[in-house]
Design an enzyme around this catalytic site. Sequence first.
Site, PDB file in Angstrom:
ATOM      1  N   ASP A 233       2.692 -10.619  -0.393  1.00  0.00           N
ATOM      2  CA  ASP A 233       2.750 -11.300  -1.685  1.00  0.00           C
ATOM      3  C   ASP A 233       3.573 -10.481  -2.666  1.00  0.00           C
ATOM      4  OD1 ASP A 233       1.034 -13.197  -0.661  1.00  0.00           O
ATOM      5  OD2 ASP A 233      -0.759 -12.260  -1.511  1.00  0.00           O
TER       6      ASP A 233
HETATM    7  N1  URA Z   1      -3.095 -10.856   2.433  1.00  0.00           N
HETATM    8  C1  URA Z   1      -2.851 -11.218   1.156  1.00  0.00           C
HETATM    9  O1  URA Z   1      -3.665 -11.852   0.523  1.00  0.00           O
HETATM   10  N2  URA Z   1      -1.669 -10.879   0.637  1.00  0.00           N
HETATM   11  C2  URA Z   1      -0.737 -10.181   1.294  1.00  0.00           C
HETATM   12  O2  URA Z   1       0.328  -9.885   0.737  1.00  0.00           O
HETATM   13  C3  URA Z   1      -1.008  -9.792   2.615  1.00  0.00           C
HETATM   14  C4  URA Z   1      -2.201 -10.148   3.159  1.00  0.00           C
END
Ligand code: URA
Length: 238
Positions: A104
């Site tokens: 993310d």
């Molecule tokens: N899980 C999440 O919620 N975000 C990420 O970036 C990776 C795994």
Amino acid sequence: MERLDKVLANLGYGTRKEVKALVKSGAVEVDEVLVKDSGMNIDPEKSEIKVNGEIIRYRKYIYLMMNKPDGVVSATFDNYDETVVDLLDEEYQVFKPFPVGRLDKDTVGLLLITNDGELNHRLISPKWHVDKVYYAEIDKVVNEDDVNAFKRGITLDDDYKCLPGKLEIVKADEDGSQVYVTIQEGKFHQVKRMFEAVNKKVVYLKRVKFGGLDLDETLEEGEYRELTEEELNALKEV
Ligand code: URA
């Protein structure tokens, strides 16, 4: 064997036409011999190629480990945000690399960036069950019930039932918790949604391990380096 113009074009020395002009101009040597024919066949793994007197290192694939910073998207191109590929030097961008899977925008930590499509495919395929380990900070007290719920497999808000996950508590008190989460899948916002399913919120998320690869903690956020041969082998063994 490959055509010299193709090799040089792949290395970022321009289009085939530009490369042809470059070779014609006398800028290129192969094994210490000045060459003028850009269509000649060479073995790029064995021959020494020099452009303007500098030896160039030929390789087909690059493998980079980045400590992804906050605020940057895991993509090759984005209309609004800076991408992880934007952070790379030109010498790496010419290989047209892409991130393996996604973190993310606000997640930091280990991100592999390569142009090896086959390895990418293998690492992100759910078939191969590649372990991903995240360090997370949570707004509330994480307890043994949560550990067991993760072990059984969390059901997300869209009714998807996750594979069993490992949750290890480092610290848990009224200020919140510090944990490590190991999962083998990579559903959209998976770790955040797993905690939402147990009524908690992830306030900080950092990936520290991906398959056989550990985040190099000497890399500052936004920094990256090539994988060592050992690391690459560990990754390929997954
Ligand atoms: N899980 C999440 O919620 N975000 C990420 O970036 C990776 C795994």
